[in-house]
Design an enzyme around this catalytic site. Sequence first.
Site, PDB file in Angstrom:
ATOM      1  N   LEU A 333       0.814  -1.215   0.000  1.00  0.00           N
ATOM      2  CA  LEU A 333       0.000   0.000   0.000  1.00  0.00           C
ATOM      3  C   LEU A 333       0.845   1.261   0.000  1.00  0.00           C
ATOM      4  O   LEU A 333       0.424   2.308  -0.483  1.00  0.00           O
ATOM      5  CB  LEU A 333      -0.917   0.018   1.235  1.00  0.00           C
ATOM      6  CG  LEU A 333      -1.983  -1.080   1.315  1.00  0.00           C
ATOM      7  CD1 LEU A 333      -2.683  -1.018   2.663  1.00  0.00           C
ATOM      8  CD2 LEU A 333      -2.992  -0.929   0.189  1.00  0.00           C
ATOM      9  N   GLY A 334       2.028   1.193   0.562  1.00  0.00           N
ATOM     10  CA  GLY A 334       2.888   2.370   0.639  1.00  0.00           C
ATOM     11  C   GLY A 334       4.064   2.093   1.549  1.00  0.00           C
ATOM     12  O   GLY A 334       4.264   0.972   2.024  1.00  0.00           O
ATOM     13  N   GLY A 336       6.980   4.182   4.516  1.00  0.00           N
ATOM     14  CA  GLY A 336       7.348   5.357   5.297  1.00  0.00           C
ATOM     15  C   GLY A 336       8.759   5.239   5.798  1.00  0.00           C
ATOM     16  O   GLY A 336       9.538   4.382   5.353  1.00  0.00           O
ATOM     17  N   GLY A 337       9.097   6.084   6.747  1.00  0.00           N
ATOM     18  CA  GLY A 337      10.458   6.120   7.239  1.00  0.00           C
ATOM     19  C   GLY A 337      10.858   4.874   7.994  1.00  0.00           C
ATOM     20  O   GLY A 337      12.042   4.578   8.127  1.00  0.00           O
ATOM     21  N   PHE A 338       9.871   4.092   8.498  1.00  0.00           N
ATOM     22  CA  PHE A 338      10.200   2.940   9.325  1.00  0.00           C
ATOM     23  C   PHE A 338       9.830   1.611   8.677  1.00  0.00           C
ATOM     24  O   PHE A 338       9.894   0.583   9.316  1.00  0.00           O
ATOM     25  CB  PHE A 338       9.518   3.050  10.692  1.00  0.00           C
ATOM     26  CG  PHE A 338       9.847   4.314  11.399  1.00  0.00           C
ATOM     27  CD1 PHE A 338      11.155   4.720  11.543  1.00  0.00           C
ATOM     28  CD2 PHE A 338       8.847   5.126  11.900  1.00  0.00           C
ATOM     29  CE1 PHE A 338      11.477   5.895  12.193  1.00  0.00           C
ATOM     30  CE2 PHE A 338       9.152   6.304  12.560  1.00  0.00           C
ATOM     31  CZ  PHE A 338      10.477   6.690  12.708  1.00  0.00           C
ATOM     32  N   GLY A 339       9.411   1.611   7.423  1.00  0.00           N
ATOM     33  CA  GLY A 339       9.095   0.350   6.780  1.00  0.00           C
ATOM     34  C   GLY A 339       8.000   0.472   5.739  1.00  0.00           C
ATOM     35  O   GLY A 339       7.701   1.565   5.247  1.00  0.00           O
ATOM     36  N   VAL A 341       3.960  -0.818   4.205  1.00  0.00           N
ATOM     37  CA  VAL A 341       2.597  -1.160   4.616  1.00  0.00           C
ATOM     38  C   VAL A 341       1.972  -2.032   3.530  1.00  0.00           C
ATOM     39  O   VAL A 341       2.048  -1.697   2.338  1.00  0.00           O
ATOM     40  CB  VAL A 341       1.745   0.105   4.841  1.00  0.00           C
ATOM     41  CG1 VAL A 341       0.341  -0.279   5.287  1.00  0.00           C
ATOM     42  CG2 VAL A 341       2.394   1.014   5.870  1.00  0.00           C
ATOM     43  N   LYS A 354       1.659  -2.953   8.899  1.00  0.00           N
ATOM     44  CA  LYS A 354       2.859  -2.116   8.899  1.00  0.00           C
ATOM     45  C   LYS A 354       4.050  -2.976   9.307  1.00  0.00           C
ATOM     46  O   LYS A 354       4.132  -3.447  10.440  1.00  0.00           O
ATOM     47  CB  LYS A 354       2.678  -0.942   9.866  1.00  0.00           C
ATOM     48  CG  LYS A 354       3.866  -0.003   9.946  1.00  0.00           C
ATOM     49  CD  LYS A 354       3.567   1.111  10.937  1.00  0.00           C
ATOM     50  CE  LYS A 354       4.742   2.067  11.086  1.00  0.00           C
ATOM     51  NZ  LYS A 354       4.444   3.140  12.058  1.00  0.00           N
ATOM     52  N   ASP A 451       3.476  14.600  15.185  1.00  0.00           N
ATOM     53  CA  ASP A 451       3.701  14.465  13.744  1.00  0.00           C
ATOM     54  C   ASP A 451       2.381  14.511  12.978  1.00  0.00           C
ATOM     55  O   ASP A 451       2.134  13.705  12.077  1.00  0.00           O
ATOM     56  CB  ASP A 451       4.441  13.156  13.442  1.00  0.00           C
ATOM     57  CG  ASP A 451       5.106  13.182  12.059  1.00  0.00           C
ATOM     58  OD1 ASP A 451       5.343  14.291  11.535  1.00  0.00           O
ATOM     59  OD2 ASP A 451       5.395  12.106  11.517  1.00  0.00           O
TER      60      ASP A 451
END
Length: 642
Positions: A333-334, A336-339, A341, A354, A451
């Site tokens: 799905l996408g 981010g900075g930590f992994g 999804v 996630k 955030d």
Amino acid sequence: MTIGLNHSTGLNHFMTSWKSGNDLGIGNYSFKIDPSGFPQVFLYKNLAKVWRAGLWTGQRLSGMPEVTHAYICNASFVNDDEEISFQMGTTNNSIILRVVVNETGFAQRYTWNPRDHRWIQIWSAPEEDCDKYGYCGPNSNCDKTQMYSDKFICSCLPGFEPKSPEAWFLRDGSAGCIQKPNASVCESGEGFVKVEHVKGYASAYYEMNGGTGCLTWHGEMVDIRTYTYAGQDFYVRVDAVDLARYRKNGGHNSKKLMMVAIVVVFVALICMAASAFYLRVKKRGRNSPSLSFIAPSTHFEESLHEKSAELLPLFDLETIAATTNNFSADNKLGQGGFGHVYKGSLKGMEVAIKRLSKSSGQGIEEFKNEITLIAKLQHRNLVRILGCCIEKEEKMLIYEYLPNKSLDSFIFDERKRLLLDWRRRYEIICGIARGIVYLHHDSRLRIIHRDLKASNVLLDAEMNPKISDFGMARIFGGDQVGADTKHVVGTYGYMAPEYAMQGHFSIKSDVYSFGVLLLEIVTGRRNAGSHIESPTLSLIGHVWDQWTNDKAIEVIDSKLEDSYPIAEVLRCIQIGLVCVQDGATDRPKMSEVVAMLGKEAFLPSPKQPAFIIKKANQGDGTRCSEGIASINEMTLTMPHGR
């Protein structure tokens, strides 16, 4: 306006939407009368019921409490051998009324303002979850007042219980409620319990009691919702056990006693929790200004597994790998900075998984933080966490799946932004605000998100906003409202000045981020980045320039065209500017922001916002002396989709 069916001619009057704002073809939505049973007015999407106007009360349709004889509009309903029709007019011939069904699925009513030469929207439906047809399923009641708390807005009718307790716990009421087992309603002391101020309906057989204005239903009750003052009363037949429970100590007195008991128990639990919290903090020492539950451990993996098992259901790695097709790109799905999804399905429910990156050393702390935080939170505007997986080197969180992904994918996209009319944007703004109020004031612990941004607001199938990503959040106890840190984390363009420059974060830091987000929703532009028509380097600076020059209307997203109430949009712009003021003490609390959005609180004039940075080259050839400060030991994430 008249809609309905003429029995003699067979002519059926109804309204349909356009295919789109530019295509005048017949669209998917229609507004018409269903003549079967007791006739009612519905908004349909193709053949599916979207919203129901309710039963005719003699003055109005029960699902349209705004329509009364004393206001701009009046209404009438005819049901005889000749015709079945609903008519809406005005109380004064000088008033021009327009009713539309638009292509985005709303029935709306406008009046013409001859002085300003524009249409003013005075009514729209559906507006909230409780308006959506059958939102809570059969034999249940939808109460919108619960949306301002952490309670589920759906509740079973007297004598009924959730059909799917698991789904009900996860705030999915679509299956509705069923009669409690072993209920006895055959001359065994049964009776009726009164349910007040509701929009009632049945999908089965009904009887009209002539001359009394009463309807009797037999079968499942569908699409019931509570109003504060309007609506009708109806009585639900229950067995002797439930009847005795509702009658105990007599009507309202029993409710008051129950409320007192709840308050007493709640206060006792708070005291117990506070005592436990104090002892826990005392053991850890008093060196840290932030009372976060996250602390280093020499047995990190073991403590993490214990913490997860205590708070959330655990799933094994084999199950997660199978549901994501071994984490295939097609299920992604996408990121981010930590992994990354991924999309999957667990127990028949679509979920978002996630997966923490193995190379992210910082992400482990964020992962543990999310487990501690989100598992304790329950609010309709926060993403629900359903479980986790901790096995071998893998660490994963399982969330509810939200099909419309993040808000930034809509408001910063030229094409998809057309799907967000003003009413939807306003509901998104209010939903985000209510979610933050819960974090700051109404949850058991005070939580600062740190955030908040467009990519961390997800949208469900009905475009309801849900705040996500609590990896950077911090918990406070007691009366603490802020702390200092040497490690600044956040996203460029959304961070408050006192946090970005001095490392001080508080509830007012989230207020600043919300103000930026509000202005982005209104304008359809990112705060980060230059604006050609403005001498400033940010959206905030551009909006401030236009506001001070009485040109704020020019910053409103052109994709909205003229289909918005100008006073309401300008009020939102002012609220946004009040939230991004330079001084943290000048900014309101989020509870005050919600009151301002609801027009229930005084709206102050904003002072100059923070970060009004001029472009280097001005029109007169001079260079501005202001610049962008360099901040050390800062972790920033770019404001793009994750």
